[in-house]
Design an enzyme around this catalytic site. Sequence first.
Site, mmCIF file in Angstrom:
data_model
loop_
_atom_site.group_PDB
_atom_site.id
_atom_site.type_symbol
_atom_site.label_atom_id
_atom_site.label_comp_id
_atom_site.label_asym_id
_atom_site.label_seq_id
_atom_site.Cartn_x
_atom_site.Cartn_y
_atom_site.Cartn_z
ATOM 1 N N ASP A 1 62.427 -23.694 26.592
ATOM 2 C CA ASP A 1 62.255 -22.458 25.839
ATOM 3 C C ASP A 1 60.975 -22.642 25.036
ATOM 4 O OD1 ASP A 1 62.240 -20.315 24.120
ATOM 5 O OD2 ASP A 1 64.349 -20.441 23.580
ATOM 6 N N HIS A 2 59.906 -21.981 25.455
ATOM 7 C CA HIS A 2 58.594 -22.247 24.859
ATOM 8 C C HIS A 2 58.568 -21.964 23.356
ATOM 9 C CE1 HIS A 2 58.001 -17.869 25.373
ATOM 10 N NE2 HIS A 2 57.128 -17.989 24.396
ATOM 11 N N HIS B 1 65.440 -17.350 22.597
ATOM 12 C CA HIS B 1 64.496 -17.593 21.509
ATOM 13 C C HIS B 1 65.124 -17.460 20.130
ATOM 14 C CE1 HIS B 1 61.654 -17.637 24.634
ATOM 15 N NE2 HIS B 1 61.251 -16.386 24.608
#
Length: 508
Positions: free
Chosen positions: A185-186, A248
Amino acid sequence: MKAHIKPKPTVFMIFGGTGDLAERKLIPALYNLFLAEYMPKEFKIVGLGRTAYQDDSFREVLLEGVNKHSRSGKAEKDKWAEFAEHISYLKADVHNEKDYEKMEKIIETCDASWSEPSVIIHYLAVTPQFFPIIAKNLAKMKLANDINRTRIVVEKPFGHDLESAKELNHLLKNIFHESQIYRIDHYLGKETVQNMLAFRFANALFEPIWNRNYIEHVQISVTEDIGVEDRGGYYNTSGALRDMVQNHILQVLCLVAMEPPVNFDAEEIRNRKVDVLRAMRKFGSEEIRHNTVRGQYSEGWVEGEKVVGYREEKDVDPDSNTETFAALKFFIDNWRWQNVPFYVRTGKRIHQKSSIISIQFKDVPHLIFPSKSTESWQQNRLIISIQPEMSIRLQVQAKRPGLDMILNPVDMVFNYDGTYSTDTPEAYETLLLDAMKGDQTLFMRGDQVETAWELLMPVLESWESKKSISFPNYSADSWGPETAEALIAKDGFHWFTLPIKKSEKEKK
């Protein structure tokens, strides 16, 4: 830059090597790590795809991506030539076993010529439908057997719902050990998000008041000023809740709400994050009705240009029931956070692009100042800005200069740009380096993914089963539907926004 410990020799197998993610994010990130001398001396990057490329033509395509998307700007000729020597291309079909044999030979060649056996990272930069096919073939061709050397990086979305996430987890865990699986998950690689751990647990000032006794409520806003652009087909089957909240936003919420870990071990930190998700109050029908809001944008004007509504976007169903905005109120049923509301919102075509965590503290127990001194009184607030600026600011009351006792809110600001002269690394740089090192702290664990899906499934099922008769219900370049304002206003609060400086707005 030379004091850090470099990763072991590494082979990157990038499935989807000709795709957008590789061009915009992965290769620029690896190149920047190379420039900063974080890459091992011995490494190889293999792009896999169905397009017919030679090594040189593939490198040229990647160079264009680096020149366009790298934070370090256009690549220097000599540096790029040195980096490009480590890049090759393999025309491959993920269904074809013989192509996996070619991958095995590349790895064997590297191991034979390098100083020690390599770490092998299989990066799945492909659409989710290919995840099971690739994983099964890696297992069949015995390219996933070595627990200590082999890793697989899986991009989001990790499942479309709880059942599909469980199925994918089950499949991967039958092939890989959990320590080999890196669910990326960037957002967790962003510098300000990482700083949450340091801010909370390295400073004695904040942790004693980080609880229901002092904090009134928490807000997390992740808003975008763009529409779905060329992702209409994907987004129409996803929506804001799946696309942003399930991964996120819930990841950020866990960092805000987690208990202090015993140490900085990856599993210990991930355990504490899962504890938060398990303590979150489940959504029943009444909670869905009172504590959730969905929206969909209509046409409007953005910076003097007319833009279309969501239903007019390319590849979007003209009668779509998909939400482009979601706002929810969460509660965490534990000793630290009991009855403290956590408000989250996310949406597209919102007036301001920003990612902000706002923590509002309770008011002083007794106000000693006369009313004329406190006309602009504001409760203390901690604001952590992830984008567009990276900053942490504490809003407090102070006396305005002058002969009268007049109080004004002022900001105590830690701003990355003003404090550090070095460029901040991109999220993918941090995450790719961690994958090479074998550090899973910033990657999601299987039970964490499933627990997040389990929490949101009642909302997803309710929204999908009941068509919204109000869509579209907010115009482009607004702050979202009025019901989102009502969600927080009924508790006596309002959504916090951080003004963007003109120079920052012009950068976008």
